[in-house]
Design a protein around this motif. Structure first.
Motif, PDB file in Angstrom:
ATOM      1  N   ARG A 117       0.843  -1.204   0.000  1.00 25.68           N
ATOM      2  CA  ARG A 117       0.000   0.000   0.000  1.00 25.68           C
ATOM      3  C   ARG A 117       0.874   1.248   0.000  1.00 25.68           C
ATOM      4  O   ARG A 117       1.895   1.296   0.678  1.00 25.68           O
ATOM      5  CB  ARG A 117      -0.906   0.034   1.229  1.00 25.68           C
ATOM      6  CG  ARG A 117      -2.006  -0.991   1.187  1.00 25.68           C
ATOM      7  CD  ARG A 117      -2.902  -0.869   2.404  1.00 25.68           C
ATOM      8  NE  ARG A 117      -4.003  -1.802   2.279  1.00 25.68           N
ATOM      9  CZ  ARG A 117      -5.276  -1.453   2.223  1.00 25.68           C
ATOM     10  NH1 ARG A 117      -5.616  -0.171   2.308  1.00 25.68           N
ATOM     11  NH2 ARG A 117      -6.216  -2.358   2.122  1.00 25.68           N
ATOM     12  N   LEU A 118       0.440   2.252  -0.735  1.00 24.58           N
ATOM     13  CA  LEU A 118       1.128   3.541  -0.820  1.00 24.58           C
ATOM     14  C   LEU A 118       0.276   4.591  -0.121  1.00 24.58           C
ATOM     15  O   LEU A 118      -0.946   4.626  -0.305  1.00 24.58           O
ATOM     16  CB  LEU A 118       1.315   3.917  -2.297  1.00 24.58           C
ATOM     17  CG  LEU A 118       2.025   5.222  -2.622  1.00 24.58           C
ATOM     18  CD1 LEU A 118       3.466   5.207  -2.123  1.00 24.58           C
ATOM     19  CD2 LEU A 118       1.975   5.474  -4.127  1.00 24.58           C
ATOM     20  N   ASP A 119       0.909   5.448   0.680  1.00 23.18           N
ATOM     21  CA  ASP A 119       0.145   6.475   1.396  1.00 23.18           C
ATOM     22  C   ASP A 119      -0.279   7.610   0.462  1.00 23.18           C
ATOM     23  O   ASP A 119       0.122   7.673  -0.696  1.00 23.18           O
ATOM     24  CB  ASP A 119       0.936   7.006   2.604  1.00 23.18           C
ATOM     25  CG  ASP A 119       1.973   8.055   2.237  1.00 23.18           C
ATOM     26  OD1 ASP A 119       2.583   7.954   1.153  1.00 23.18           O
ATOM     27  OD2 ASP A 119       2.169   8.979   3.028  1.00 23.18           O
ATOM     28  N   CYS A 120      -1.087   8.514   0.994  1.00 26.24           N
ATOM     29  CA  CYS A 120      -1.693   9.588   0.209  1.00 26.24           C
ATOM     30  C   CYS A 120      -0.673  10.543  -0.416  1.00 26.24           C
ATOM     31  O   CYS A 120      -0.914  11.085  -1.489  1.00 26.24           O
ATOM     32  CB  CYS A 120      -2.692  10.367   1.060  1.00 26.24           C
ATOM     33  SG  CYS A 120      -1.958  11.082   2.549  1.00 26.24           S
ATOM     34  N   ASP A 121       0.470  10.729   0.237  1.00 30.36           N
ATOM     35  CA  ASP A 121       1.503  11.616  -0.298  1.00 30.36           C
ATOM     36  C   ASP A 121       2.469  10.892  -1.228  1.00 30.36           C
ATOM     37  O   ASP A 121       3.343  11.525  -1.823  1.00 30.36           O
ATOM     38  CB  ASP A 121       2.301  12.255   0.842  1.00 30.36           C
ATOM     39  CG  ASP A 121       1.462  13.192   1.681  1.00 30.36           C
ATOM     40  OD1 ASP A 121       0.595  13.894   1.105  1.00 30.36           O
ATOM     41  OD2 ASP A 121       1.650  13.230   2.914  1.00 30.36           O
ATOM     42  N   GLY A 122       2.332   9.583  -1.312  1.00 35.54           N
ATOM     43  CA  GLY A 122       3.197   8.804  -2.193  1.00 35.54           C
ATOM     44  C   GLY A 122       4.615   8.662  -1.692  1.00 35.54           C
ATOM     45  O   GLY A 122       5.515   8.384  -2.476  1.00 35.54           O
TER      46      GLY A 122
END
Length: 127
Positions: A75-80
């Motif tokens: 999974r990648l967070d919202c800010d990448g």
């Protein structure tokens, strides 16, 4: 189609923090770093591959200890700029200290207290 690696915000050293989380219990097992090659290999092999900043080389988790991390999901967070690896931790030990998790100390009344036991002596793991 854009390469998934190009959608990551790599730091100035070309690295990305990777949080390894037990896919069943949700417990955070460890945090390490990945470069582009490590993430690409992790995705293709289904096994956690990290970048060792101290050794300046790729590090397949468990290559010495046998405590491999099978990756179930990335999974990648919202800010990448951070990923979470949902893993199956083979052998139940993620930490080089012989514990389940690298996060085995708790702050209580201004002091760090070790709360998790050593499951296997590191001398027996890294002989």
């Amino acid at each position: 189609m854009t390469d998934f690696l190009d959608q990551i915000t790599w730091n100035e050293d070309g690295l990305l923090p990777a949080v390894a989380q037990d896919a069943e219990s949700g417990r955070i097992l460890m945090v390490a770093w990945m470069n582009r090659e490590a993430l690409k290999l992790t995705a293709s092999e289904g096994r956690a591959v990290y970048w060792s900043r101290s050794r300046h080389k790729l590090w397949r988790k468990g290559e010495e200890s046998g405590h491999i991390q099978r990756v179930r999901e990335i999974r990648l967070d919202c800010d990448g700029d951070v990923i979470v690896l949902q893993v199956e931790q083979l052998g139940g030990i993620a930490c080089h200290t012989g514990r389940e998790s690298c996060f085995y100390r708790v702050l209580t009344a201004g002091q760090w207290h070790t709360v998790d036991p050593v499951l296997k002596d590191p001398g027996d793991i890294y002989s």
